[in-house]
Design an enzyme around this catalytic site. Structure first.
Site, PDB file in Angstrom:
ATOM      1  N   ASP A  57       2.337   5.504  -6.583  1.00 41.54           N
ATOM      2  CA  ASP A  57       3.604   5.464  -5.835  1.00 41.54           C
ATOM      3  C   ASP A  57       4.823   5.488  -6.740  1.00 41.54           C
ATOM      4  OD1 ASP A  57       1.761   3.454  -3.722  1.00 41.54           O
ATOM      5  OD2 ASP A  57       2.700   5.327  -3.101  1.00 41.54           O
ATOM      6  N   HIS A  75       0.868  -1.191   0.000  1.00 43.83           N
ATOM      7  CA  HIS A  75       0.000   0.000   0.000  1.00 43.83           C
ATOM      8  C   HIS A  75       0.900   1.236   0.000  1.00 43.83           C
ATOM      9  CE1 HIS A  75      -3.340   2.592   0.657  1.00 43.83           C
ATOM     10  NE2 HIS A  75      -3.668   2.312   1.896  1.00 43.83           N
ATOM     11  N   HIS A 135      -2.442  -2.384  -9.592  1.00 45.58           N
ATOM     12  CA  HIS A 135      -3.448  -1.791  -8.717  1.00 45.58           C
ATOM     13  C   HIS A 135      -4.653  -2.706  -8.680  1.00 45.58           C
ATOM     14  CE1 HIS A 135      -6.233   1.174  -6.988  1.00 45.58           C
ATOM     15  NE2 HIS A 135      -5.156   1.774  -6.574  1.00 45.58           N
TER      16      HIS A 135
HETATM   17  C1  SDX Z   1      -1.431   2.293  -3.336  1.00 47.29           C
HETATM   18  O1  SDX Z   1      -6.070   0.828  -3.278  1.00 47.29           O
HETATM   19  C2  SDX Z   1      -5.637   1.971  -3.488  1.00 47.29           C
HETATM   20  O2  SDX Z   1      -6.311   2.818  -3.985  1.00 47.29           O
HETATM   21  C3  SDX Z   1      -4.208   2.197  -3.048  1.00 47.29           C
HETATM   22  C4  SDX Z   1      -3.598   3.498  -3.518  1.00 47.29           C
HETATM   23  C5  SDX Z   1      -4.267   4.669  -2.844  1.00 47.29           C
HETATM   24  O3  SDX Z   1      -4.241   5.763  -3.397  1.00 47.29           O
HETATM   25  O4  SDX Z   1      -4.693   4.484  -1.673  1.00 47.29           O
HETATM   26  O5  SDX Z   1      -3.769   3.609  -4.911  1.00 47.29           O
HETATM   27  C6  SDX Z   1      -2.120   3.583  -3.180  1.00 47.29           C
HETATM   28  O6  SDX Z   1      -1.281   1.620  -2.361  1.00 47.29           O
HETATM   29  C7  SDX Z   1      -0.975   1.844  -4.705  1.00 47.29           C
HETATM   30  C8  SDX Z   1      -0.409   0.378  -4.701  1.00 47.29           C
HETATM   31  C9  SDX Z   1       1.039   0.428  -4.154  1.00 47.29           C
HETATM   32  N1  SDX Z   1       1.595  -0.969  -4.085  1.00 47.29           N
HETATM   33  C10 SDX Z   1       2.555  -1.377  -4.906  1.00 47.29           C
HETATM   34  O7  SDX Z   1       3.000  -0.705  -5.821  1.00 47.29           O
HETATM   35  C11 SDX Z   1       3.067  -2.794  -4.604  1.00 47.29           C
HETATM   36  C12 SDX Z   1       3.212  -3.581  -5.912  1.00 47.29           C
HETATM   37  N2  SDX Z   1       1.849  -3.845  -6.453  1.00 47.29           N
HETATM   38  C13 SDX Z   1       1.321  -5.159  -6.193  1.00 47.29           C
HETATM   39  O8  SDX Z   1       1.655  -5.705  -4.953  1.00 47.29           O
HETATM   40  C14 SDX Z   1      -0.170  -5.236  -6.585  1.00 47.29           C
HETATM   41  O9  SDX Z   1      -0.294  -4.696  -7.841  1.00 47.29           O
HETATM   42  C15 SDX Z   1      -1.214  -4.626  -5.674  1.00 47.29           C
HETATM   43  C16 SDX Z   1      -1.069  -5.042  -4.259  1.00 47.29           C
HETATM   44  C17 SDX Z   1      -1.165  -3.136  -5.747  1.00 47.29           C
HETATM   45  C18 SDX Z   1      -2.584  -5.080  -6.181  1.00 47.29           C
HETATM   46  O10 SDX Z   1      -2.597  -6.418  -6.006  1.00 47.29           O
HETATM   47  P1  SDX Z   1      -3.820  -7.369  -6.373  1.00 47.29           P
HETATM   48  O11 SDX Z   1      -4.990  -6.608  -6.855  1.00 47.29           O
HETATM   49  O12 SDX Z   1      -4.019  -8.296  -5.219  1.00 47.29           O
HETATM   50  O13 SDX Z   1      -3.270  -8.150  -7.638  1.00 47.29           O
HETATM   51  P2  SDX Z   1      -2.313  -9.394  -7.568  1.00 47.29           P
HETATM   52  O14 SDX Z   1      -1.193  -9.172  -6.570  1.00 47.29           O
HETATM   53  O15 SDX Z   1      -3.143 -10.613  -7.405  1.00 47.29           O
HETATM   54  O16 SDX Z   1      -1.653  -9.328  -9.020  1.00 47.29           O
HETATM   55  C19 SDX Z   1      -2.375  -9.826 -10.155  1.00 47.29           C
HETATM   56  C20 SDX Z   1      -1.287 -10.352 -11.090  1.00 47.29           C
HETATM   57  C21 SDX Z   1      -0.351 -11.337 -10.387  1.00 47.29           C
HETATM   58  O17 SDX Z   1       0.173 -12.204 -11.386  1.00 47.29           O
HETATM   59  P3  SDX Z   1      -0.219 -13.769 -11.261  1.00 47.29           P
HETATM   60  O18 SDX Z   1       0.317 -14.219  -9.923  1.00 47.29           O
HETATM   61  O19 SDX Z   1      -1.743 -13.831 -11.346  1.00 47.29           O
HETATM   62  O20 SDX Z   1       0.486 -14.387 -12.441  1.00 47.29           O
HETATM   63  O21 SDX Z   1      -0.428  -9.264 -11.512  1.00 47.29           O
HETATM   64  C22 SDX Z   1       0.899  -9.486 -11.021  1.00 47.29           C
HETATM   65  C23 SDX Z   1       0.780 -10.493  -9.899  1.00 47.29           C
HETATM   66  O22 SDX Z   1       1.988 -11.211  -9.760  1.00 47.29           O
HETATM   67  N3  SDX Z   1       1.354  -8.223 -10.454  1.00 47.29           N
HETATM   68  C24 SDX Z   1       2.615  -7.807 -10.461  1.00 47.29           C
HETATM   69  C25 SDX Z   1       2.591  -6.587  -9.816  1.00 47.29           C
HETATM   70  N4  SDX Z   1       1.346  -6.287  -9.431  1.00 47.29           N
HETATM   71  C26 SDX Z   1       0.589  -7.318  -9.829  1.00 47.29           C
HETATM   72  N5  SDX Z   1       3.736  -8.367 -10.960  1.00 47.29           N
HETATM   73  C27 SDX Z   1       4.872  -7.653 -10.790  1.00 47.29           C
HETATM   74  N6  SDX Z   1       4.940  -6.464 -10.170  1.00 47.29           N
HETATM   75  C28 SDX Z   1       3.825  -5.908  -9.681  1.00 47.29           C
HETATM   76  N7  SDX Z   1       3.888  -4.725  -9.062  1.00 47.29           N
END
Ligand code: SDX
Length: 381
Positions: free
Chosen positions: A318, A227, A267
């Site tokens: 971010d 997050h 996201h």
């Molecule tokens: C914020 O919610 C909000 O609005 C938050 C925010 C706000 O303003 O409050 O926007 C601020 O927190 C933004 C997010 C910051 N976090 C990160 O940047 C951390 C990296 N991102 C990931 O951890 C992920 O994208 C999440 C946590 C943000 C979202 O995760 P989800 O919806 O649970 O999706 P997921 O992890 O299940 O990913 C789906 C697929 C996966 O591949 P498979 O396992 O299905 O093959 O996409 C891939 C993931 O591996 N993936 C990524 C990735 N994000 C998703 N692969 C590599 N790098 C990434 N960053």
């Protein structure tokens, strides 16, 4: 009687796609990459509004008149100074304490010094929201200076929140460009639907616990690298790239091939570029040109292009906020506390909305454990 539907209960890991409540504060269109606060597009607000106008908008539902804005700004200025015992907590915190842990602790302690902490009347809650928003910048700036062996700087009784924060942090009054860039960042981070930390604040608020407890919980949630903690990790990545062969594309491909996530990307809701990331990308590009320091921007664009080619995943707020803050001279481990500074506007607005028509937030879990087990006394186990 609450509306009890007889439909099958919704089951979704991480509550993905679940509509938990109705809100008038902000709307995210994940398919088209649109964000509005109270009906105004994030692009219009970033371009034309200062952060205090957005605070007023979130709290009151409409943009302020000049008199209303002046009143809010003077109320915020009047509450910037910390109670002495809270300043002592910052003095006594370990220099290497996690800044979000310090912020969480200090915000919790503010409750001891607010006679209205337990007063849940709308007017008292509005005043507490003002105090929290006014004091969190002072906490962040004071701790940063104290941990570096410098004296905390008294807040100004003039100037915008952005101006005062940069002054308290650096000990000198910021230029107009720096103030404006930082103010835009505060506008962009102010609210964002029912993200994890906002949902946390509403769950706590829904029990009719107090605003300090709810914001303390929200800070705990924002700290996580999935997050708000992601912006710190993005800067760590950029610095790692710069400290090695400076090949951002190779660095990202390696991380992906090792099954690692790349911070600042992806996201839960956006299926295209986060509109805030687009605005920040433009801003950091301009800052890089002005300061003739392009490398962080260039690395970031290479990473963005590689992530889109390799995984079709876009940057979130971010990603470009990291290089923007760094170009503004901010310490990377203050990036998430600064996110919290801005999101306090959203958290408090959501709490005021929650309390205007409260219902305890209490979902279910599907029990998948065992049943009908026979108890064996300990001496026989
Ligand atoms: C914020 O919610 C909000 O609005 C938050 C925010 C706000 O303003 O409050 O926007 C601020 O927190 C933004 C997010 C910051 N976090 C990160 O940047 C951390 C990296 N991102 C990931 O951890 C992920 O994208 C999440 C946590 C943000 C979202 O995760 P989800 O919806 O649970 O999706 P997921 O992890 O299940 O990913 C789906 C697929 C996966 O591949 P498979 O396992 O299905 O093959 O996409 C891939 C993931 O591996 N993936 C990524 C990735 N994000 C998703 N692969 C590599 N790098 C990434 N960053």
């Amino acid at each position: 009687m609450a509306d009890q539907t007889n439909e099958a209960p919704v089951k979704a890991r991480g509550l993905e796609g679940v509509i938990a409540l109705e809100s008038e504060l902000s709307d995210i269109d994940g398919d088209t990459g649109k964000l509005v606060y109270r009906g105004y597009s994030i692009e219009d607000l970033a371009e034309n509004a200062m952060f205090e106008e957005v605070v007023y908008l979130l709290w009151n539902g409409e943009l302020p008149t000049q008199d209303e804005l002046d009143t809010l700004r003077s109320q915020l200025r009047a509450e910037r100074t910390l109670p002495a015992p809270v300043l002592s907590i910052l003095r006594n915190a370990p220099d290497d304490a996690h800044p979000m842990a310090v912020l969480r602790t200090a915000v919790s302690a503010l409750a001891f010094h607010d006679r209205e902490t337990e007063d849940m009347s709308p007017d008292a809650n509005r005043r507490k929201a003002t105090r929290l928003l006014a004091r969190i910048p002072t906490i962040i700036a004071a701790f940063d200076r104290l941990r570096k062996g410098r004296e905390a700087i008294e807040p100004l009784t003039e100037g915008s929140m952005a101006y005062n924060f940069l002054y308290m942090l650096n000990g000198e009054k910021p230029g107009e460009a720096a103030e404006r860039s930082f103010d835009v960042c505060l506008v962009l981070h102010a609210d964002h639907g029912l993200n994890a930390s906002t949902f946390t604040s509403r769950v706590i608020g829904s029990t009719l616990s107090d605003m300090y407890s709810a914001v303390t919980g929200a800070i705990g949630a924002l700290k996580g690298p999935l997050h708000g903690g992601a912006n710190r990790e993005v800067m760590r990545m950029l610095m790692d790239i710069d400290a090695t062969d400076k090949d951002a594309t190779r660095y990202v491909r390696n991380r992906l091939s090792e099954g690692e996530k790349v911070m600042g990307f992806g996201h839960r809701v956006y299926k295209t570029m986060d509109p805030r990331a687009a605005i920040l990308k433009e801003m950091v590009g301009e800052l890089s040109e002005e300061r003739d320091q392009r490398k962080w921007y260039d690395y970031s664009v290479d990473i963005m292009n590689t992530m889109q080619e390799e995984r079709d995943i876009d940057p979130n707020v971010d990603f470009f906020s990291a290089s923007t803050y760094y170009m503004l001279g901010l310490d990377p481990d203050l990036f998430t506390p600064i996110f919290a500074l801005s999101r306090t506007a959203g958290w408090t607005a959501h709490l005021l909305e929650q309390w205007s028509d409260n219902r305890l937030i209490r979902p279910r879990a599907e029990y998948v454990g065992e049943h009908d087990k026979t108890f064996t006394p300990v001496e026989k186990r």
